[in-house]
Design an enzyme around this catalytic site. Structure first.
Site, PDB file in Angstrom:
ATOM      1  N   ASP A   1      40.317  33.857  37.272  1.00 22.49           N
ATOM      2  CA  ASP A   1      39.483  34.494  38.275  1.00 22.49           C
ATOM      3  C   ASP A   1      39.359  33.801  39.604  1.00 22.49           C
ATOM      4  O   ASP A   1      39.193  34.105  40.525  1.00 22.49           O
ATOM      5  CB  ASP A   1      37.966  34.789  37.875  1.00 22.49           C
ATOM      6  CG  ASP A   1      38.114  35.689  36.408  1.00 22.49           C
ATOM      7  OD1 ASP A   1      37.133  35.646  35.715  1.00 22.49           O
ATOM      8  OD2 ASP A   1      39.004  36.572  36.325  1.00 22.49           O
TER       9      ASP A   1
ATOM     10  N   GLU B   1      38.985  40.155  39.676  1.00 19.97           N
ATOM     11  CA  GLU B   1      37.953  39.512  39.046  1.00 19.97           C
ATOM     12  C   GLU B   1      36.560  40.105  39.325  1.00 19.97           C
ATOM     13  O   GLU B   1      35.977  40.215  40.400  1.00 19.97           O
ATOM     14  CB  GLU B   1      37.940  38.180  39.483  1.00 19.97           C
ATOM     15  CG  GLU B   1      36.818  37.436  40.260  1.00 19.97           C
ATOM     16  CD  GLU B   1      35.264  37.829  39.553  1.00 19.97           C
ATOM     17  OE1 GLU B   1      34.460  37.675  40.351  1.00 19.97           O
ATOM     18  OE2 GLU B   1      35.490  37.844  38.246  1.00 19.97           O
TER      19      GLU B   1
ATOM     20  N   ASP C   1      40.118  36.285  42.521  1.00 22.00           N
ATOM     21  CA  ASP C   1      41.121  37.138  42.038  1.00 22.00           C
ATOM     22  C   ASP C   1      40.930  38.385  42.400  1.00 22.00           C
ATOM     23  O   ASP C   1      39.559  38.811  42.376  1.00 22.00           O
ATOM     24  CB  ASP C   1      41.387  37.200  40.551  1.00 22.00           C
ATOM     25  CG  ASP C   1      42.192  38.162  40.029  1.00 22.00           C
ATOM     26  OD1 ASP C   1      42.234  38.327  38.782  1.00 22.00           O
ATOM     27  OD2 ASP C   1      43.247  38.305  40.783  1.00 22.00           O
TER      28      ASP C   1
END
Lengths: 284, 424
Positions: free
Chosen positions: B191, B159, B156
């Site tokens: 994430d 993240e 991500d």
């Protein structure tokens, strides 16, 4: 916690970790029983469901309590056993063996923390990952001193298991809500004979993420109570537009880089939706 | 709306046309020279759209010489029974023509009316076309054969604890050094995810979702309530195996919550939510774990056949160990569904608003919302009450909580007053 007890395999009594753990266990108020379980070095949990059955002979009170098995199993694996299983690749049998003896449970394997090799990965690490991925086993790595860490771990599990039914009910209702609701209790408004409605209204408006302090104040200046806003929505056919054009009074005075001095169409229509939608699942 | 009509008589001069045709045939039969001129005249007459009332009028047309016009007039005289009403006929003919035109207009108007009653098939708008295309994309079943796809770890963009670029770069460099094939993407949930990509660009999501949490992150998310929300969203994703990758923060001393509370929260997550918890010492070890997971997943899934399913029909227990054919979600579908999940609904905001009142507990607020799911429902109910007194007591008897205690008069009246009076 009063209603849940651990069932500990007799095997623990024969190993130093087990003996230390049991010693420490006795100084807590956790309930437990020792039994010989189908798989060595396992621990189960049981819940007292309160029923009493008439015992034949053994019980001092003449009545037996009924304990219901919980669906959690912890299997302790010594470092030696673990490394051996990695080498002869018998780790894959761990899950099926537990499933055979204790069907339909969630299984956790507790073992001594693995030492990390310098290269970042090792057969042990990979074996643990495979256990998690393929066999869906939970893994708890115990720190030194093991017996203490193991006990603390068991205490946490016992507490979690004990509270599970209550939490489940709560989570079902709460779960569908995006923000955890109980937190807001600290800011809530006490209304005393009509005083406090103003602040309550402000807090209502603040529930929308787009509403900042200045925005809320500007809305309240024009609509000091919900009724005024609702009347506005119902009477004015261009209600959303006029609300969107409402000017925001900025505390800092006119600034050179001023973008939004209006409430804006987005927030205005959100407010309209909030107070006029009949379908509770309408997105805001 | 006005429509322009062009009315053309199919045969404006039937009589004259017949005659000319007859004469032409005779001339052809007799091989007379007049046939050429006749032919020319006939063509011209056929092309002429207006009705002609006499032979004399025909002279405007090509091929109609004096003789021919006289012949027509003669024929006309005979046809009419020796009554030649040249001028007076014109208005009659004109009138007849007008009548015919009117008739046509009427017919066209009626036809149009009939058309209007039938709903016209609209051409689909651009938006509708896009929606249609999206729906088709969702429903199309994707199949992947072993060897026909590659696994990819998705990271991500947001993240990181601290959410700054430096940490993201560190994540990427660690993963690269560990040889883990990955791609940074905006994820609406989790994430880290794994997808199976085939040559056509289809993407199916493996049933594993990783949420990385440093201990200080964990503490703050528990304190402000995000923890439960996130857990719930992860459960709703449709991905069966939720993994919390919990990373130590230094020596886990200054976290904002006692370490024991955090550990209990993790135990609760395991037991009550079925979440896997993996503890690591630092960022590098976390990435190392992910890289190892990627490798294992690669091995496990190499021999699998994959096909796409929709969230409603997702089989709850995929046994990665034994199943050779696995049903997986499409990445796009997961992305869109999770994004929607993050938005607030009217019901949720309403409950939160109700909770602002001190005398309303969660149980009470929930009971109210069960019956009046939106503010509008409650307000309409108030409006339907015969008088203000009744409206004030509308909510008083609602049973709340496991013990089903009535809400009470005070909170009920309080809410009524709040919503319906001009208190300022």
């Amino acid at each position: 916690m009063k209603y849940v007890r651990m069932v500990i395999d007799t095997g623990f009594m024969g190993i130093p970790l087990g003996q230390e753990m049991l010693q420490q266990l006795n100084s807590t108020d956790l309930k437990y029983e020792i039994r010989t379980l189908p798989v060595s070095y396992c621990i189960l949990w049981e819940r007292n469901v309160g029923q009493r059955t008439i015992a034949l002979g053994t019980s001092p009170t003449g009545l037996d309590e009924t304990w219901k098995r919980e669906n959690q199993v912890v299997q302790w694996l010594s470092e030696y056993d673990f490394q051996k299983a990695v080498k002869d690749q018998s780790l894959v049998c761990l899950g099926p063996r537990l499933q055979a003896s204790f069907p339909d449970c969630q299984y956790t394997v507790a073992l001594t923390k693995l030492r990390h090799s310098k290269h970042g990965s090792s057969a042990g690490q990979d074996a643990l990952i495979e256990m998690q991925l393929l066999q869906k086993l939970h893994v708890e790595q115990l720190n030194h001193p093991e017996s203490q860490d193991f006990l603390a771990f068991l205490q946490r599990y016992t507490k979690a298991i004990a509270e599970a039914p209550y939490k489940k009910q709560r989570n079902e209702t709460l779960g569908s809500f995006k923000k955890y609701l109980a937190n807001d209790k600290k800011q809530c408004v006490r209304v005393d004979q009509g005083n406090g409605y103003g602040r309550l209204w402000q807090q209502h408006l603040n529930r929308l993420p787009q509403v900042t302090l200045e925005v809320a104040e500007s809305i309240i200046a024009q609509y000091p109570c919900p009724k005024k806003l609702l009347d506005h929505f119902s009477s004015d056919p261009m209600a959303v537009q006029s609300l969107a054009d409402l000017k925001i009074k900025r505390c800092n005075g006119p600034q050179p880089l001023h973008t939004e001095r209006r409430i804006g169409n987005v927030l205005s229509s959100k407010l309209y939706t909030l107070y006029n939608a009949k379908d509770p699942n309408t997105l805001i | 709306m006005e429509t322009r009509l062009e009315v053309r008589l199919r045969e404006p001069n039937p009589l004259f046309t017949r005659w000319l045709e007859r004469w032409l045939r005779e001339a052809e039969r007799r091989q007379q020279k007049s046939q050429f001129k006749l032919r020319q005249a006939l063509e011209a007459l056929k092309s002429y759209p207006l009705p002609l009332s006499s032979g004399r009028d025909c002279s405007i047309l090509r091929g109609f010489g004096g003789t021919l016009c006289q012949l027509i007039d003669e024929e006309l005289r005979q046809h009419r029974g020796l009554q030649l009403v040249a001028r007076e006929e014109a208005p009659v003919v004109q009138e007849h023509y007008e009548q015919q035109v009117q008739q046509v207009i009427r017919q066209v108007q009626e036809h149009q009316k009939r058309q209007d009653k039938k709903p016209k098939p609209r051409k689909p708008t651009k938006k509708e076309l896009l929606e249609q295309a999206a729906l088709e994309e969702r429903e199309r079943v994707v199949e992947m054969q072993p060897g026909g796809f590659q696994l990819l770890l998705l990271v991500d963009t947001q993240e990181t604890s601290g959410k700054n670029k430096r940490v993201l770069d560190q994540t990427r460099s660690y993963l690269e050094s560990l040889g883990a094939r990955h791609e940074v993407r905006r994820l609406t949930i989790g994430d880290f995810l794994w997808i199976a990509q085939d040559a056509q660009g289809n993407e199916l999501v493996l049933p594993y979702i990783v949420e990385r949490k440093r201990m200080d992150d964990l503490a703050s998310s528990i304190r402000d309530g995000r923890f439960h929300e996130q857990k719930h969203r992860l459960q709703q994703s449709g991905l069966e195996n939720i993994i919390y990758l919990v990373e130590d923060y230094g020596d886990n001393e200054q976290l904002g919550l006692p370490l024991d509370s955090l550990q209990q929260a993790l135990a609760n997550a395991r037991i009550q939510t079925g979440v896997q918890v993996v503890r690591t010492e630092n960022h590098y070890r976390s990435m190392s774990y992910l890289a190892a997971m990627s490798r294992s997943l690669g091995q496990i899934f190499a021999s699998k056949r994959l096909y796409s399913v929709q969230r409603g029909t997702l089989d709850k227990s995929i046994c990665v160990l034994t199943d050779s054919r696995l049903g997986l979600l499409k990445f796009r579908a997961l992305y869109e569904d999770s994004a929607k999940n993050a938005q607030l609904t009217v019901r949720e905001v309403f409950v939160q608003q109700l909770l602002q009142l001190h005398s309303l507990s969660l149980d009470r607020a929930m009971s109210i919302v069960e019956r009046y799911p939106t503010p509008r429902c409650l307000l309409d109910a108030y409006a339907e009450c015969p008088d203000a007194k009744q409206a004030g007591l509308l909510l008083a008897r609602i049973p709340c909580g496991p013990l089903e205690r009535p809400l009470g008069e005070k909170p009920s009246q309080c809410l009524h007053e709040f919503y319906t009076t001009h208190f300022r």
